[in-house]
Design an enzyme around this catalytic site. Structure first.
Site, PDB file in Angstrom:
ATOM      1  N   TYR A 138       0.817  -1.202   0.028  1.00 25.10           N
ATOM      2  CA  TYR A 138      -0.026   0.190   0.117  1.00 25.10           C
ATOM      3  C   TYR A 138       0.844   1.311   0.161  1.00 25.10           C
ATOM      4  CZ  TYR A 138      -3.855  -2.921   1.219  1.00 25.10           C
ATOM      5  OH  TYR A 138      -4.906  -4.108   1.091  1.00 25.10           O
ATOM      6  N   LYS A 183       3.998 -15.109   2.117  1.00 27.51           N
ATOM      7  CA  LYS A 183       3.947 -15.793   0.821  1.00 27.51           C
ATOM      8  C   LYS A 183       5.364 -16.124   0.357  1.00 27.51           C
ATOM      9  CE  LYS A 183       1.433 -17.493  -2.643  1.00 27.51           C
ATOM     10  NZ  LYS A 183       0.573 -18.643  -2.641  1.00 27.51           N
ATOM     11  N   ASP A 214      -2.781 -18.105   1.241  1.00 21.69           N
ATOM     12  CA  ASP A 214      -3.744 -18.803   0.456  1.00 21.69           C
ATOM     13  C   ASP A 214      -4.125 -19.927   1.635  1.00 21.69           C
ATOM     14  OD1 ASP A 214      -1.110 -19.609   0.199  1.00 21.69           O
ATOM     15  OD2 ASP A 214      -1.412 -20.427  -2.027  1.00 21.69           O
ATOM     16  N   ASP A 238      -4.844  -7.079   5.982  1.00 21.76           N
ATOM     17  CA  ASP A 238      -6.361  -6.309   5.665  1.00 21.76           C
ATOM     18  C   ASP A 238      -7.308  -7.462   5.339  1.00 21.76           C
ATOM     19  OD1 ASP A 238      -7.962  -4.232   5.074  1.00 21.76           O
ATOM     20  OD2 ASP A 238      -6.781  -3.702   3.098  1.00 21.76           O
ATOM     21  N   ASP A 242     -10.678  -8.928   7.644  1.00 20.70           N
ATOM     22  CA  ASP A 242     -11.929  -8.683   7.275  1.00 20.70           C
ATOM     23  C   ASP A 242     -12.715 -10.189   7.096  1.00 20.70           C
ATOM     24  OD1 ASP A 242     -11.998  -5.929   7.300  1.00 20.70           O
ATOM     25  OD2 ASP A 242     -12.691  -5.886   5.273  1.00 20.70           O
TER      26      ASP A 242
END
Ligand code: NAD
Length: 346
Positions: A138, A183, A214, A238, A242
Site C-alpha cells: 500500500y 507468501k 492462501d 487487511d 476482514d
C-alpha cells in the site's frame, strides 16, 4: 491521571462514542481513577468546522493525550471533498507512528448462531491479528505507464522486526503461540519477513509456525480455533482480518487498536454507517470493546478490560441486542448501554 483525546467523528460515531464515555465514567468511579478528556473535530466534522479532516487544533489535543478514542469517519456528504475524511485517518495513524494494528476476533457465546459458519458450542474462537500498518504494497512505489501499472511491495528489516516484536510480546501474554502469514514461496519480501520472524523467535521461544496466505485464508474458515496470534503484513492482514471478522456475527461488535511506540488509537472496525446514523440503533459494542482495549494496551489495566468484556458478554447472554443482532430483547444503542451499566453495578 489519564489524558484521553476523544474524536467522535461522523455518522454513528458520536452516538457510539457517547455510550462508551458513559462506560468510562462508570470505570472512573468504580476504580477511583482520574480521566481528563478533551474533544476534537475529526473527519467530516473536521472539514465542516475547521476546513480539514485532521485540523491543527486536533493535532495538539492528540499530542497532549495519552491515548486517542475514535468513533468512525466518512459519509456521502464529503465524498467529493478535496481531502476526504478517510485521509484524516491515514494522517492520524502516521502522526501517531502507529505501525501495528491489533484486531482481536472475539466470538461471544450468545452470537454464535449469527456466524455464517457452524461454530462449535462451548468452544471459543479467541484470536488476534497483529497487522503491519505502515509499509508493504500500500505504501510502495506505484505507477501507471500507458498499458502498464505496478505496485511495489517492500519491507525493510527494521519494519519486520518492530511488528514481530509486538506479536511476540503479545503472544507471551496470551497462549504463547504465533502463526506468521506470508507468501515466501513466491515473494522476496516474504522471505525476508520469515527469516526475521524466525530469528526473533530465538529470543522469545514461542510456539511459532508459518503459513502461506492462501492456506491461511482457508484455515480461518475450516478451523479458526487453531489460531491465537496471527502476525502478518499490511495487505494480507487487511484481507484476512476482514474475512475473520464475519466469524463474530456482526461487524458492530469488533474493536481495534493501532499502536506504535507511544500512544495508541482505539476505534471499532466498522465505518460511520450513514444508513443508520442518528437513529439510536447502532451497535455500541465495537466501540465499548475498543475502550476496553485502551485500558489493556495504553494503561496496562487488563483487569478493567476483563471487567468490561465480562459484562458485555453477560448483557448479550441476558438477551439484549441492537437491531443487527439476532437476540430476543431488541433495544436502542442507549438502552443497551443502560443494561451493560446495570450489569456492571451488580
Ligand atoms: P460501514 O462499516 O460504515 O457499514 C457497513 C454496514 O454495516 C452498513 O449496513 C451499516 O449499517 C452496518 N454497520 C456498521 N457499523 C454498525 C454498527 N455499529 N451497528 C450496526 N450496524 C453497523 O461501511 P461502509 O458503509 O462501507 O462505509 C460508510 C462510511 O464509513 C464511508 O464513508 C467509509 O469510507 C467510512 N469508513 C470509515 C472507517 C473508519 O472510520 N475507520 C472504516 C470503514 C469505512
Amino acid at each position: 491521571m489519564y489524558k484521553i483525546a476523544v474524536l467522535r467523528g461522523d455518522g454513528i460515531g458520536p452516538e457510539i462514542v457517547d455510550q462508551s464515555l458513559r462506560v468510562l465514567n462508570f470505570i472512573e468511579e468504580k476504580y477511583q481513577l482520574d480521566f481528563d478528556i478533551k474533544y476534537a473535530h475529526f473527519g467530516g466534522k473536521g472539514i465542516d468546522e475547521e476546513g480539514h479532516p485532521f485540523p491543527e487544533s486536533t493535532k495538539s489535543i492528540v499530542d497532549w493525550s495519552d491515548a486517542v478514542l475514535l468513533g468512525a469517519v466518512g459519509g456521502p456528504k464529503w465524498d467529493q471533498a478535496k481531502d476526504r475524511p478517510e485521509q484524516g485517518l491515514l494522517s492520524l495513524r502516521k502522526h501517531l507512528g502507529a505501525y501495528c494494528n491489533l484486531r482481536p476476533i472475539i466470538t461471544f457465546e450468545a452470537l454464535k448462531d449469527m456466524s455464517p459458519l457452524k461454530l462449535d458450542q462451548g468452544k471459543n474462537i479467541d484470536l488476534c491479528f497483529v497487522r503491519e500498518l505502515t509499509g508493504g504494497i500500500y505504501f510502495g512505489k506505484k505507477e501507471r505507464i500507458d498499458d502498464l501499472a505496478y505496485d511495489q511491495k517492500q519491507y525493510e528489516t527494521y519494519e519486520v522486526k518492530r511488528i514481530a516484536k509486538k506479536a511476540f510480546e503479545l503472544s507471551k501474554k496470551r497462549a504463547g503461540k504465533i502463526c506468521s502469514v506470508d507468501k515466501s514461496n513466491v515473494l522476496m519480501s516474504s522471505k525476508l519477513w520469515r527469516e526475521e520472524v524466525e530469528k526473533m523467535n530465538e529470543t522469545y521461544q514461542v510456539d511459532l509456525n508459518h503459513m502461506y496466505v492462501d492456506n491461511a485464508a482457508m484455515q480461518l474458515i475450516m478451523n479458526p480455533y487453531q489460531f491465537d496470534v496471527i502476525l502478518t503484513g499490511n495487505m494480507f492482514g487487511d484481507i484476512l482480518s476482514d474475512e475473520a471478522s464475519v466469524l463474530a456475527g456482526s461487524i458492530g461488535v469488533l474493536p481495534s487498536a493501532s499502536i506504535g511506540d507511544e500512544k495508541g488509537l482505539y476505534e471499532p472496525i466498522h465505518g460511520s454507517a450513514p444508513d443508520i446514523a442518528g437513529q439510536d440503533i447502532a451497535n455500541p459494542i465495537g466501540m465499548i470493546m475498543s475502550l476496553a482495549m485502551m485500558f489493556q494496551n495504553s494503561f496496562e489495566r487488563t483487569d478493567i478490560y476483563d471487567f468490561i468484556y465480562k459484562n458485555v458478554n453477560k448483557t448479550l447472554e441476558d438477551g439484549y441486542g441492537t437491531v443487527d443482532l439476532k437476540l430476543d430483547r431488541k433495544v436502542t444503542t442507549r438502552e443497551w448501554t443502560d443494561q451493560l451499566i446495570k450489569n456492571m453495578q451488580s
